[in-house]
Enzyme design. Structure first.
Site, PDB file in Angstrom:
ATOM      1  N   ASP A  31       0.846  -1.193   0.000  1.00 53.86           N
ATOM      2  CA  ASP A  31       0.000   0.000   0.000  1.00 53.86           C
ATOM      3  C   ASP A  31       0.884   1.245   0.000  1.00 53.86           C
ATOM      4  OD1 ASP A  31      -3.226   0.522   0.921  1.00 53.86           O
ATOM      5  OD2 ASP A  31      -1.836   2.207   1.042  1.00 53.86           O
ATOM      6  N   ILE A  32       0.478   2.236  -0.790  1.00 53.48           N
ATOM      7  CA  ILE A  32       1.272   3.464  -0.929  1.00 53.48           C
ATOM      8  C   ILE A  32       1.239   4.311   0.353  1.00 53.48           C
ATOM      9  CG2 ILE A  32      -0.531   5.028  -1.822  1.00 53.48           C
ATOM     10  CD1 ILE A  32       1.472   5.798  -4.044  1.00 53.48           C
ATOM     11  N   HIS A 100     -10.458  -5.456  -3.539  1.00 53.24           N
ATOM     12  CA  HIS A 100      -9.099  -5.656  -3.019  1.00 53.24           C
ATOM     13  C   HIS A 100      -9.171  -5.957  -1.539  1.00 53.24           C
ATOM     14  CE1 HIS A 100     -10.168  -1.418  -2.604  1.00 53.24           C
ATOM     15  NE2 HIS A 100      -9.440  -1.426  -1.505  1.00 53.24           N
TER      16      HIS A 100
HETATM   17  P1  5GP Z   1      -9.791   1.335   0.042  1.00 53.47           P
HETATM   18  O1  5GP Z   1      -9.815   2.656   0.758  1.00 53.47           O
HETATM   19  O2  5GP Z   1     -10.504   1.413  -1.293  1.00 53.47           O
HETATM   20  O3  5GP Z   1     -10.235   0.161   0.863  1.00 53.47           O
HETATM   21  O4  5GP Z   1      -8.266   1.030  -0.252  1.00 53.47           O
HETATM   22  C1  5GP Z   1      -7.547   1.639  -1.264  1.00 53.47           C
HETATM   23  C2  5GP Z   1      -6.090   1.594  -0.849  1.00 53.47           C
HETATM   24  O5  5GP Z   1      -5.298   1.783  -2.004  1.00 53.47           O
HETATM   25  C3  5GP Z   1      -5.695   2.678   0.151  1.00 53.47           C
HETATM   26  O6  5GP Z   1      -5.159   2.069   1.339  1.00 53.47           O
HETATM   27  C4  5GP Z   1      -4.638   3.503  -0.598  1.00 53.47           C
HETATM   28  O7  5GP Z   1      -3.578   3.930   0.236  1.00 53.47           O
HETATM   29  C5  5GP Z   1      -4.176   2.537  -1.672  1.00 53.47           C
HETATM   30  N1  5GP Z   1      -3.746   3.185  -2.909  1.00 53.47           N
HETATM   31  C6  5GP Z   1      -4.407   4.147  -3.609  1.00 53.47           C
HETATM   32  N2  5GP Z   1      -3.720   4.487  -4.717  1.00 53.47           N
HETATM   33  C7  5GP Z   1      -2.606   3.696  -4.719  1.00 53.47           C
HETATM   34  C8  5GP Z   1      -1.499   3.574  -5.627  1.00 53.47           C
HETATM   35  O8  5GP Z   1      -1.396   4.238  -6.665  1.00 53.47           O
HETATM   36  N3  5GP Z   1      -0.544   2.661  -5.315  1.00 53.47           N
HETATM   37  C9  5GP Z   1      -0.629   1.889  -4.187  1.00 53.47           C
HETATM   38  N4  5GP Z   1       0.365   1.003  -3.985  1.00 53.47           N
HETATM   39  N5  5GP Z   1      -1.657   1.964  -3.312  1.00 53.47           N
HETATM   40  C10 5GP Z   1      -2.628   2.864  -3.581  1.00 53.47           C
END
Ligand code: 5GP
Length: 118
Positions: A31-32, A100
């Protein structure tokens, strides 16, 4: 057609990512913006399922594969123990609408994931 999600763009090689696992159907990356000492993301390279319920209904085998990859990653990165999170919907914190799993771990026992931290 809706715009490709960030994870679909990573699968397509349009956005770089730190990959920790890949096979024909599944990709896992760091995660970034990590929220735990170990914070990995596991998602399908195939299909367009927006969330875990859609994936369960559409391809239960692929969901099982995500869980199996999560365990494999936890074995490698955090002693086999992990928290598995599928945010589902905006009010639950979902920001990327390509299913995810978040794999969170605390291999150094910092206490970041102890009971009561969720
Ligand atoms: P959600 O909030 O949808 O459950 O999780 C999305 C996750 O993707 C977040 O934890 C966010 O930090 C991660 N994320 C968003 N954009 C990127 C990216 O470009 N690269 C990576 N490695 N993680 C990302």
């Amino acid at each position: 057609m809706s715009e490709a999600s960030v994870f679909e763009r990573i699968v397509a090689g349009e956005i770089p990512a730190s990959k920790v696992f890949e096979n024909d159907r599944v990709l896992a990356i760091r995660d970034i913006a990590p929220k735990a000492p170990v914070h990995l993301l596991v998602f399908p390279k195939v299909g367009t399922y927006p969330n875990v319920a859609a994936l369960a209904a559409g391809d239960a085998g692929l969901l099982a594969e995500l869980v199996s990859v999560a365990q494999h990653l936890a074995d490698e990165h955090c002693g086999g123990e992990f928290r598995l999170i599928f945010n589902t919907g905006e009010t639950a914190g979902q920001t990327v609408f390509h299913v995810h799993a978040h794999v969170l771990g605390d291999p150094e026992h910092t206490g970041a994931l102890t009971e009561g931290t969720l």
